[in-house]
Design a protein around this motif. Sequence first.
Motif, mmCIF file in Angstrom:
data_model
loop_
_atom_site.group_PDB
_atom_site.id
_atom_site.type_symbol
_atom_site.label_atom_id
_atom_site.label_comp_id
_atom_site.label_asym_id
_atom_site.label_seq_id
_atom_site.Cartn_x
_atom_site.Cartn_y
_atom_site.Cartn_z
ATOM 1 N N ILE A 1 0.831 -1.207 0.000
ATOM 2 C CA ILE A 1 0.000 0.000 0.000
ATOM 3 C C ILE A 1 0.864 1.255 0.000
ATOM 4 O O ILE A 1 0.661 2.181 -0.787
ATOM 5 N N SER A 2 1.864 1.287 0.882
ATOM 6 C CA SER A 2 2.669 2.494 1.044
ATOM 7 C C SER A 2 3.460 2.834 -0.216
ATOM 8 O O SER A 2 3.552 3.999 -0.611
ATOM 9 N N LEU A 3 4.014 1.808 -0.880
ATOM 10 C CA LEU A 3 4.786 2.067 -2.094
ATOM 11 C C LEU A 3 3.883 2.579 -3.213
ATOM 12 O O LEU A 3 4.257 3.507 -3.946
ATOM 13 N N MET A 4 2.699 1.997 -3.354
ATOM 14 C CA MET A 4 1.791 2.463 -4.399
ATOM 15 C C MET A 4 1.363 3.908 -4.154
ATOM 16 O O MET A 4 1.253 4.703 -5.094
ATOM 17 N N ALA B 1 -11.597 15.419 4.367
ATOM 18 C CA ALA B 1 -11.759 14.393 5.403
ATOM 19 C C ALA B 1 -11.563 13.029 4.736
ATOM 20 O O ALA B 1 -12.533 12.354 4.367
ATOM 21 N N ASP B 2 -10.316 12.648 4.559
ATOM 22 C CA ASP B 2 -9.970 11.443 3.807
ATOM 23 C C ASP B 2 -10.046 10.210 4.705
ATOM 24 O O ASP B 2 -10.173 10.308 5.922
ATOM 25 N N TYR B 3 -9.977 9.041 4.106
ATOM 26 C CA TYR B 3 -9.952 7.808 4.890
ATOM 27 C C TYR B 3 -8.890 6.892 4.297
ATOM 28 O O TYR B 3 -8.582 6.940 3.103
ATOM 29 N N PRO B 4 -8.271 6.047 5.128
ATOM 30 C CA PRO B 4 -7.100 5.278 4.694
ATOM 31 C C PRO B 4 -7.438 4.229 3.645
ATOM 32 O O PRO B 4 -8.561 3.718 3.580
ATOM 33 N N ILE B 5 -6.430 3.925 2.853
ATOM 34 C CA ILE B 5 -6.546 2.838 1.882
ATOM 35 C C ILE B 5 -6.257 1.528 2.611
ATOM 36 O O ILE B 5 -5.292 1.421 3.359
ATOM 37 N N GLU B 6 -7.097 0.545 2.376
ATOM 38 C CA GLU B 6 -6.913 -0.763 2.990
ATOM 39 C C GLU B 6 -6.987 -1.847 1.918
ATOM 40 O O GLU B 6 -7.605 -1.663 0.869
ATOM 41 N N HIS B 7 -6.347 -2.974 2.213
ATOM 42 C CA HIS B 7 -6.471 -4.134 1.338
ATOM 43 C C HIS B 7 -7.766 -4.874 1.646
ATOM 44 O O HIS B 7 -8.174 -4.979 2.798
ATOM 45 N N SER B 8 -8.387 -5.398 0.621
ATOM 46 C CA SER B 8 -9.526 -6.286 0.842
ATOM 47 C C SER B 8 -9.007 -7.660 1.273
ATOM 48 O O SER B 8 -7.820 -7.967 1.128
ATOM 49 N N LYS C 1 -4.945 -0.639 -9.689
ATOM 50 C CA LYS C 1 -5.356 -1.702 -8.777
ATOM 51 C C LYS C 1 -4.186 -2.011 -7.853
ATOM 52 O O LYS C 1 -3.095 -2.334 -8.324
ATOM 53 N N PHE C 2 -4.435 -1.898 -6.549
ATOM 54 C CA PHE C 2 -3.401 -2.215 -5.583
ATOM 55 C C PHE C 2 -3.224 -3.727 -5.514
ATOM 56 O O PHE C 2 -4.186 -4.484 -5.582
ATOM 57 N N GLY C 3 -1.992 -4.165 -5.367
ATOM 58 C CA GLY C 3 -1.696 -5.581 -5.254
ATOM 59 C C GLY C 3 -0.366 -5.776 -4.556
ATOM 60 O O GLY C 3 0.046 -4.939 -3.757
ATOM 61 N N SER D 1 5.589 -13.583 7.923
ATOM 62 C CA SER D 1 4.594 -14.548 7.453
ATOM 63 C C SER D 1 3.414 -14.708 8.394
ATOM 64 O O SER D 1 2.356 -15.181 7.987
ATOM 65 N N SER D 2 3.560 -14.319 9.661
ATOM 66 C CA SER D 2 2.433 -14.411 10.603
ATOM 67 C C SER D 2 1.877 -13.034 10.948
ATOM 68 O O SER D 2 1.242 -12.846 11.975
ATOM 69 N N TYR D 3 2.065 -12.102 10.056
ATOM 70 C CA TYR D 3 1.824 -10.696 10.367
ATOM 71 C C TYR D 3 0.360 -10.280 10.264
ATOM 72 O O TYR D 3 -0.117 -9.446 11.002
ATOM 73 N N VAL D 4 -0.387 -10.846 9.324
ATOM 74 C CA VAL D 4 -1.745 -10.375 9.043
ATOM 75 C C VAL D 4 -2.748 -11.512 9.135
ATOM 76 O O VAL D 4 -2.484 -12.621 8.679
ATOM 77 N N ASP D 5 -3.887 -11.219 9.725
ATOM 78 C CA ASP D 5 -4.995 -12.162 9.795
ATOM 79 C C ASP D 5 -6.010 -11.783 8.714
ATOM 80 O O ASP D 5 -6.745 -10.808 8.843
ATOM 81 N N ASP D 6 -6.034 -12.541 7.636
ATOM 82 C CA ASP D 6 -6.910 -12.218 6.508
ATOM 83 C C ASP D 6 -8.385 -12.166 6.900
ATOM 84 O O ASP D 6 -9.164 -11.417 6.324
ATOM 85 N N ASP D 7 -8.765 -12.977 7.870
ATOM 86 C CA ASP D 7 -10.183 -13.085 8.224
ATOM 87 C C ASP D 7 -10.742 -11.801 8.838
ATOM 88 O O ASP D 7 -11.960 -11.629 8.917
ATOM 89 N N LYS D 8 -9.869 -10.917 9.309
ATOM 90 C CA LYS D 8 -10.337 -9.667 9.898
ATOM 91 C C LYS D 8 -10.532 -8.571 8.847
ATOM 92 O O LYS D 8 -11.016 -7.495 9.160
ATOM 93 N N ALA D 9 -10.121 -8.841 7.619
ATOM 94 C CA ALA D 9 -10.270 -7.859 6.546
ATOM 95 C C ALA D 9 -11.673 -7.921 5.950
ATOM 96 O O ALA D 9 -12.421 -8.875 6.170
ATOM 97 N N LYS D 10 -12.020 -6.892 5.194
ATOM 98 C CA LYS D 10 -13.329 -6.801 4.571
ATOM 99 C C LYS D 10 -13.210 -7.054 3.071
ATOM 100 O O LYS D 10 -12.126 -6.997 2.499
ATOM 101 N N ASP D 11 -14.315 -7.327 2.460
ATOM 102 C CA ASP D 11 -14.357 -7.469 1.004
ATOM 103 C C ASP D 11 -14.953 -6.205 0.403
ATOM 104 O O ASP D 11 -16.051 -5.783 0.782
#
Length: 347
Positions: free
Chosen positions: A146-149, A270-277, A163-165, A307-317
């Motif tokens: 996210i930060s590099l993009m 009044a912006d809001y952060p970019i997040e990964h789905s 498209k962020f990836g 490799s154990s940094y992010v819990d995908d299940d807490k993200a939104k679609d």
Amino acid sequence: MERRAVVKARKLILHLGLAKTGTTVLQNSLHAHRSKLMSDHGILFAPGGPNHYHFQTAVSEAPERLVQVRREGIATPMDARKLATRFLSDFEEELLAHQPQTILISSEYFSSMSQDELAALMTLLAGYAEEIVGILYVRDPWSFSISLMQQWIRDGVLAAPIKFGYASGQVEAVRLFETMLGDRLVVRPYLGMKGRRTRIIHDFCQTIGIPEFPEVADETTQSNVSIGRIKSTMIAEFNCIWPQFDAEGTFVHSDARDLALHTLLAQPIADYPIEHSRHQLRIIRTMAKDDMAYLEERYFGNSPVFSSYVDDDKAKDFPHEVCFESLPPADLVAISRTSIEALARNR
């Protein structure tokens, strides 16, 4: 461009600052404490500003095409090489005046150099010190992507729609620097998410064996603050209308464009952060798996630092594209209002 130094230091530390790993904050702080580094620790932080990108200029195959050169209004090979000669002369004068035990050089531009240019850089630097070591920070692939993009949007590299990836390239840079430094390369992890962010000054000082010094921020640091979805979209669309690079990919310096970009960044939205789905996090986990395994095995003692940094299940679609069509009407209204207010303020 091969030169002979008047004196040689015992050690030269190359901070090979990859993008989005706290490099600007570290450089500003090192530059602000140059005198103390020299007087207390015998470390000469190279002159020429916080970012020593003109070491790249000195060995580049086409220095007149470099962003840092063109930003100084230089566009010919002869003038670019004169600039490099002046830079090295100033550096050598400081070496003679201080005769340091250690030289410290920092730039994020080294990762954009070719293998031949890096070989030429090592030949150049070998004239200044008996031993050369490198320090490199790599960032977790989640926040890095996210930060590099965001940085590429702000720098005019990317234009809408985007498209962020997975932003790859960090391990490629590590392998490139391994070819020039081998076991003299130190790789440290940089965590970029809230609550787990690496204290870059603290970690760097520990790594080179000196007491920590205070962090220093300036306008450059502030210009690297993350931009949210609305401003990212505004600037990505702006890049379509007013490109930062010509058809051959050469940076085009324009004070007018810089001013227009600064005006967009300064809008009180009044912006809001970019997040990964959730979907994109899983894509990153899959694509970055081998990269993370390589770093964790070779440099982090098999610790699952990333490799154990992010819990995908807490993200939104949700849809994840940067363009005007992806914004809801309320956001487009906010853009219109702040743009009109900016025109009114600057009339």
